[in-house]
Design a protein around this motif. Structure first.
Motif, short mmCIF file in Angstrom:
data_model
loop_
_atom_site.label_atom_id
_atom_site.label_comp_id
_atom_site.label_asym_id
_atom_site.label_seq_id
_atom_site.Cartn_x
_atom_site.Cartn_y
_atom_site.Cartn_z
N ALA A 1 2.39 -50.17 33.01
CA ALA A 1 3.45 -50.71 32.17
C ALA A 1 4.45 -51.51 33.01
CB ALA A 1 4.16 -49.58 31.43
N LYS A 2 4.77 -51.03 34.18
CA LYS A 2 5.69 -51.76 35.07
C LYS A 2 5.06 -53.06 35.55
CE LYS A 2 8.27 -47.80 36.77
NZ LYS A 2 8.53 -46.91 37.91
N MET A 3 3.75 -53.06 35.78
CA MET A 3 3.07 -54.26 36.24
C MET A 3 3.09 -55.37 35.19
SD MET A 3 -0.27 -52.70 38.18
CE MET A 3 -1.02 -54.30 38.47
N ILE A 4 3.02 -54.99 33.92
CA ILE A 4 2.97 -56.00 32.85
C ILE A 4 4.33 -56.17 32.17
CG2 ILE A 4 0.51 -55.63 32.44
CD1 ILE A 4 1.29 -54.10 29.90
N PHE A 5 5.36 -55.52 32.70
CA PHE A 5 6.73 -55.62 32.18
C PHE A 5 6.82 -55.20 30.71
CE2 PHE A 5 6.41 -58.75 35.61
CZ PHE A 5 7.38 -58.26 36.46
N GLU A 6 6.19 -54.09 30.40
CA GLU A 6 6.26 -53.48 29.07
C GLU A 6 6.64 -52.02 29.23
OE1 GLU A 6 5.84 -54.89 26.10
OE2 GLU A 6 5.13 -56.84 26.73
N ARG A 7 6.96 -51.39 28.10
CA ARG A 7 7.28 -49.96 28.14
C ARG A 7 6.01 -49.13 28.24
NH1 ARG A 7 10.51 -50.37 22.82
NH2 ARG A 7 8.38 -49.96 22.27
N THR A 8 6.14 -47.92 28.73
CA THR A 8 5.00 -47.02 28.85
C THR A 8 4.40 -46.72 27.49
OG1 THR A 8 6.11 -46.01 30.75
CG2 THR A 8 4.27 -44.80 29.82
N GLU A 9 5.22 -46.68 26.46
CA GLU A 9 4.74 -46.40 25.10
C GLU A 9 3.76 -47.47 24.62
OE1 GLU A 9 8.21 -46.47 25.65
OE2 GLU A 9 8.31 -44.32 25.98
N VAL A 10 3.97 -48.71 25.07
CA VAL A 10 3.07 -49.80 24.66
C VAL A 10 1.68 -49.55 25.22
CG1 VAL A 10 2.63 -52.28 24.90
CG2 VAL A 10 4.94 -51.47 24.46
N VAL A 11 1.58 -49.22 26.50
CA VAL A 11 0.28 -48.93 27.12
C VAL A 11 -0.35 -47.72 26.45
CG1 VAL A 11 -0.88 -48.30 29.28
CG2 VAL A 11 0.98 -49.97 29.30
N ASN A 12 0.45 -46.71 26.19
CA ASN A 12 -0.04 -45.50 25.53
C ASN A 12 -0.61 -45.82 24.16
OD1 ASN A 12 -0.48 -43.00 24.45
ND2 ASN A 12 1.46 -42.13 25.11
N LYS A 13 0.08 -46.66 23.38
CA LYS A 13 -0.41 -47.00 22.04
C LYS A 13 -1.70 -47.80 22.11
CE LYS A 13 3.84 -46.83 19.39
NZ LYS A 13 4.77 -47.58 18.53
N TYR A 14 -1.82 -48.70 23.09
CA TYR A 14 -3.07 -49.46 23.24
C TYR A 14 -4.22 -48.55 23.61
CZ TYR A 14 -1.45 -54.21 22.52
OH TYR A 14 -0.98 -55.35 21.95
N GLU A 15 -3.98 -47.59 24.48
CA GLU A 15 -5.05 -46.69 24.90
C GLU A 15 -5.41 -45.67 23.83
OE1 GLU A 15 -4.51 -44.90 28.70
OE2 GLU A 15 -4.51 -46.83 29.75
N SER A 16 -4.46 -45.33 22.96
CA SER A 16 -4.76 -44.37 21.90
C SER A 16 -5.24 -45.05 20.63
CB SER A 16 -3.53 -43.51 21.60
OG SER A 16 -2.49 -44.32 21.11
N GLY A 17 -5.23 -46.38 20.59
CA GLY A 17 -5.73 -47.10 19.43
C GLY A 17 -4.74 -47.24 18.30
N LYS A 18 -3.46 -47.02 18.56
CA LYS A 18 -2.44 -47.08 17.52
C LYS A 18 -1.65 -48.39 17.52
CE LYS A 18 -1.77 -42.09 17.62
NZ LYS A 18 -0.85 -41.01 17.93
N ALA A 19 -1.88 -49.24 18.50
CA ALA A 19 -1.10 -50.47 18.64
C ALA A 19 -1.68 -51.58 17.76
CB ALA A 19 -1.10 -50.93 20.09
N VAL A 20 -0.79 -52.43 17.25
CA VAL A 20 -1.20 -53.64 16.56
C VAL A 20 -1.53 -54.67 17.65
CG1 VAL A 20 -0.47 -55.46 14.99
CG2 VAL A 20 0.29 -53.11 14.60
N PRO A 21 -2.74 -55.25 17.62
CA PRO A 21 -3.14 -56.16 18.71
C PRO A 21 -2.19 -57.34 18.86
CG PRO A 21 -4.96 -55.77 17.19
CD PRO A 21 -3.77 -55.12 16.61
N ASP A 22 -1.80 -57.61 20.08
CA ASP A 22 -0.93 -58.73 20.42
C ASP A 22 -1.59 -59.46 21.58
OD1 ASP A 22 1.06 -60.54 20.93
OD2 ASP A 22 2.61 -59.05 21.38
N ASN A 23 -1.96 -60.73 21.37
CA ASN A 23 -2.68 -61.47 22.41
C ASN A 23 -1.89 -61.61 23.70
OD1 ASN A 23 -5.15 -61.91 21.17
ND2 ASN A 23 -4.36 -63.63 20.00
#
Length: 146
Positions: free
Chosen positions: A104-126
């Motif tokens: 998350a720090k490498m891509i300048f996003e919150r940890t929750e964003v990475v967590n949601k992508y890995e758990s399949g709960k995130a809305v895809p954002d290119n």
């Protein structure tokens, strides 16, 4: 001495809506006109625009991610990240030996964003997927050749 000279208050009929008065329950007193906002900070200009409530809300959201949700006529299920993509992200992160917080720090996003992508709960954002691909040095989108 003042209290002794005061007149007694007469009790009137109850003022609740249960009193049976139909005019209290009507909505004729409501204002159903358009709402006006003055976009200029100086009131001396007199320039104000009249916008309906629906148009004002769509104007706010027209520049964001939620245009499709705002313009939808019925409630649909929001498309989230596929299970395959979430597993690709997780495998690539683990292959690089990173924690979710480090990625998350490498891509300048919150940890929750990475967590949601890995758990399949995130809305895809290119934009986020592009950051993940660059940080993990792995192809996440498109067909993967085995």
């Amino acid at each position: 001495a003042r209290l002794a000279s005061a007149k007694p208050v007469e009790a009137g009929p109850p003022s609740s809506w249960r009193a049976g008065r139909a005019e209290q329950a009507s909505l004729e007193h409501q204002d159903w006109e358009n709402v006006s906002w003055n976009y200029n900070s100086a009131p001396a200009t007199g320039a104000s625009s009249t916008v309906t409530r629906a148009a004002a809300s769509s104007h706010k959201l027209s520049h964001g991610k939620f245009v499709a949700l705002d313009e939808a006529t019925e409630a649909n299920r929001v498309t989230t990240v596929s299970r395959d993509l979430s597993m690709r992200i997780q495998r690539a992160r683990m292959a690089r030996g990173l924690k979710q917080s480090e990625l998350a720090k490498m891509i300048f996003e919150r940890t929750e964003v990475v967590n949601k992508y890995e758990s399949g709960k995130a809305v895809p954002d290119n934009q986020v997927l592009g950051k993940l691909e660059r940080a993990l040095r792995a192809k996440l989108r498109g067909k993967i050749e085995k």
